[in-house]
Scaffold this motif. Structure first.
Motif, PDB file in Angstrom:
ATOM      1  N   ALA A 243       0.814  -1.218   0.000  1.00  0.00           N
ATOM      2  CA  ALA A 243       0.000   0.000   0.000  1.00  0.00           C
ATOM      3  C   ALA A 243       0.851   1.274   0.000  1.00  0.00           C
ATOM      4  N   TRP A 244       2.035   1.232   0.605  1.00  0.00           N
ATOM      5  CA  TRP A 244       2.883   2.420   0.723  1.00  0.00           C
ATOM      6  C   TRP A 244       3.750   2.670  -0.521  1.00  0.00           C
ATOM      7  N   CYS A 245       3.685   1.775  -1.480  1.00  0.00           N
ATOM      8  CA  CYS A 245       4.578   1.815  -2.659  1.00  0.00           C
ATOM      9  C   CYS A 245       3.946   2.627  -3.791  1.00  0.00           C
ATOM     10  N   GLY A 246       4.540   3.773  -4.107  1.00  0.00           N
ATOM     11  CA  GLY A 246       4.021   4.641  -5.171  1.00  0.00           C
ATOM     12  C   GLY A 246       3.910   3.955  -6.525  1.00  0.00           C
ATOM     13  N   PRO A 247       4.992   3.349  -7.028  1.00  0.00           N
ATOM     14  CA  PRO A 247       4.914   2.660  -8.324  1.00  0.00           C
ATOM     15  C   PRO A 247       3.860   1.546  -8.343  1.00  0.00           C
ATOM     16  N   CYS A 248       3.629   0.915  -7.179  1.00  0.00           N
ATOM     17  CA  CYS A 248       2.604  -0.135  -7.096  1.00  0.00           C
ATOM     18  C   CYS A 248       1.223   0.440  -7.399  1.00  0.00           C
ATOM     19  N   ARG A 249       1.001   1.683  -6.987  1.00  0.00           N
ATOM     20  CA  ARG A 249      -0.297   2.327  -7.232  1.00  0.00           C
ATOM     21  C   ARG A 249      -0.483   2.638  -8.714  1.00  0.00           C
TER      22      ARG A 249
ATOM     23  N   LYS B 103      -3.237 -10.295  -6.851  1.00  0.00           N
ATOM     24  CA  LYS B 103      -2.268  -9.433  -6.176  1.00  0.00           C
ATOM     25  C   LYS B 103      -1.935 -10.016  -4.812  1.00  0.00           C
ATOM     26  N   VAL B 104      -0.669  -9.891  -4.435  1.00  0.00           N
ATOM     27  CA  VAL B 104      -0.221 -10.302  -3.108  1.00  0.00           C
ATOM     28  C   VAL B 104       0.326  -9.065  -2.401  1.00  0.00           C
ATOM     29  N   ASP B 105      -0.288  -8.715  -1.267  1.00  0.00           N
ATOM     30  CA  ASP B 105       0.207  -7.618  -0.432  1.00  0.00           C
ATOM     31  C   ASP B 105       1.403  -8.165   0.348  1.00  0.00           C
ATOM     32  N   VAL B 106       2.617  -7.694   0.013  1.00  0.00           N
ATOM     33  CA  VAL B 106       3.828  -8.278   0.595  1.00  0.00           C
ATOM     34  C   VAL B 106       3.999  -7.945   2.075  1.00  0.00           C
TER      35      VAL B 106
ATOM     36  N   TYR C  58       9.977 -16.582  -3.937  1.00  0.00           N
ATOM     37  CA  TYR C  58      10.265 -16.256  -5.341  1.00  0.00           C
ATOM     38  C   TYR C  58      11.228 -15.083  -5.494  1.00  0.00           C
ATOM     39  N   GLY C  59      11.900 -14.705  -4.417  1.00  0.00           N
ATOM     40  CA  GLY C  59      12.950 -13.697  -4.506  1.00  0.00           C
ATOM     41  C   GLY C  59      12.454 -12.308  -4.872  1.00  0.00           C
ATOM     42  N   VAL C  60      11.262 -11.964  -4.413  1.00  0.00           N
ATOM     43  CA  VAL C  60      10.738 -10.622  -4.681  1.00  0.00           C
ATOM     44  C   VAL C  60      11.392  -9.670  -3.694  1.00  0.00           C
ATOM     45  N   ARG C  61      12.334  -8.845  -4.207  1.00  0.00           N
ATOM     46  CA  ARG C  61      13.056  -7.902  -3.350  1.00  0.00           C
ATOM     47  C   ARG C  61      12.635  -6.470  -3.609  1.00  0.00           C
ATOM     48  N   ASN C  62      12.137  -6.216  -4.791  1.00  0.00           N
ATOM     49  CA  ASN C  62      11.660  -4.881  -5.147  1.00  0.00           C
ATOM     50  C   ASN C  62      10.208  -4.999  -5.578  1.00  0.00           C
TER      51      ASN C  62
ATOM     52  N   GLY D 265       7.698 -15.896 -16.241  1.00  0.00           N
ATOM     53  CA  GLY D 265       7.938 -14.497 -16.571  1.00  0.00           C
ATOM     54  C   GLY D 265       8.058 -13.658 -15.322  1.00  0.00           C
ATOM     55  N   ARG D 266       8.862 -12.579 -15.407  1.00  0.00           N
ATOM     56  CA  ARG D 266       9.068 -11.686 -14.262  1.00  0.00           C
ATOM     57  C   ARG D 266       9.270 -10.271 -14.786  1.00  0.00           C
ATOM     58  N   GLN D 267       8.513  -9.345 -14.218  1.00  0.00           N
ATOM     59  CA  GLN D 267       8.656  -7.938 -14.558  1.00  0.00           C
ATOM     60  C   GLN D 267       8.794  -7.166 -13.251  1.00  0.00           C
ATOM     61  N   VAL D 268       9.950  -6.517 -13.060  1.00  0.00           N
ATOM     62  CA  VAL D 268      10.174  -5.726 -11.852  1.00  0.00           C
ATOM     63  C   VAL D 268      10.008  -4.256 -12.217  1.00  0.00           C
ATOM     64  N   GLY D 269       9.227  -3.547 -11.407  1.00  0.00           N
ATOM     65  CA  GLY D 269       8.992  -2.130 -11.668  1.00  0.00           C
ATOM     66  C   GLY D 269       7.788  -1.937 -12.574  1.00  0.00           C
ATOM     67  N   VAL D 270       7.530  -0.672 -12.871  1.00  0.00           N
ATOM     68  CA  VAL D 270       6.377  -0.320 -13.689  1.00  0.00           C
ATOM     69  C   VAL D 270       6.673  -0.630 -15.153  1.00  0.00           C
ATOM     70  N   ALA D 271       5.692  -1.215 -15.835  1.00  0.00           N
ATOM     71  CA  ALA D 271       5.829  -1.514 -17.259  1.00  0.00           C
ATOM     72  C   ALA D 271       4.504  -1.194 -17.944  1.00  0.00           C
ATOM     73  N   PRO D 272       4.548  -0.981 -19.268  1.00  0.00           N
ATOM     74  CA  PRO D 272       3.289  -0.748 -19.985  1.00  0.00           C
ATOM     75  C   PRO D 272       2.389  -1.985 -19.934  1.00  0.00           C
ATOM     76  N   LYS D 273       1.101  -1.743 -20.035  1.00  0.00           N
ATOM     77  CA  LYS D 273       0.109  -2.828 -20.001  1.00  0.00           C
ATOM     78  C   LYS D 273       0.456  -3.926 -21.003  1.00  0.00           C
ATOM     79  N   LYS D 274       0.921  -3.538 -22.186  1.00  0.00           N
ATOM     80  CA  LYS D 274       1.239  -4.502 -23.250  1.00  0.00           C
ATOM     81  C   LYS D 274       2.284  -5.526 -22.788  1.00  0.00           C
ATOM     82  N   THR D 275       3.197  -5.121 -21.939  1.00  0.00           N
ATOM     83  CA  THR D 275       4.212  -6.046 -21.425  1.00  0.00           C
ATOM     84  C   THR D 275       3.539  -7.231 -20.724  1.00  0.00           C
ATOM     85  N   TYR D 276       2.526  -6.922 -19.919  1.00  0.00           N
ATOM     86  CA  TYR D 276       1.828  -7.973 -19.167  1.00  0.00           C
ATOM     87  C   TYR D 276       0.912  -8.791 -20.083  1.00  0.00           C
ATOM     88  N   THR D 277       0.184  -8.110 -20.963  1.00  0.00           N
ATOM     89  CA  THR D 277      -0.744  -8.837 -21.833  1.00  0.00           C
ATOM     90  C   THR D 277       0.008  -9.714 -22.834  1.00  0.00           C
ATOM     91  N   ASP D 278       1.161  -9.250 -23.306  1.00  0.00           N
ATOM     92  CA  ASP D 278       1.976 -10.087 -24.212  1.00  0.00           C
ATOM     93  C   ASP D 278       2.422 -11.366 -23.510  1.00  0.00           C
TER      94      ASP D 278
END
Length: 105
Positions: free
Chosen positions: A28-34, A55-58, A68-72, A86-99
């Motif tokens: 909840a406190w993570c800006g990029p997560c929002r 979604k998993v609230d860490v 699964y080594g989620v550090r960020n 597949g693994r995407q760290v940080g904010v990515a465009p929607k297409k990254t996830y849908t692809d």
């Protein structure tokens, strides 16, 4: 709306799923997560019945984030047949996830 996944439900919902699964590890406190959250919710609606999106609230559920080594956060993992494909760290465009999902369908 994306499914709220907890340590207690992770194995059943994610690892035993017969569909591709997208899991957003966030807090909840993570800006990029929002920024990622609404995109994950959209994908959940668009892929309803074809893929599991959750979604998993860490802060509340640390077991599988650690496993699964989620550090960020945000970190989005894509699973198929109980394995991370597949693994995407940080904010990515929607297409990254849908692809990533489309490649598994």
């Amino acid at each position: 709306m994306a499914l709220a996944i907890t340590d207690a439900t992770f194995e059943e919902v994610v690892l035993k799923s017969d569909k591709p699964v997208v899991v957003d590890f966030w807090a909840a406190w993570c800006g990029p997560c929002r920024m990622v959250g609404p995109v994950i919710d959209e994908i959940s609606t668009e892929y309803d019945g074809k893929a599991v999106v959750g979604k998993v609230d860490v802060d509340a559920n640390q077991e599988f984030a650690a496993k699964y080594g989620v550090r960020n956060i945000p970190t989005v993992l894509v699973f198929q047949n109980g394995e991370v494909v597949g693994r995407q760290v940080g904010v990515a465009p929607k297409k990254t996830y849908t692809d990533a999902i489309d490649a598994l369908l």
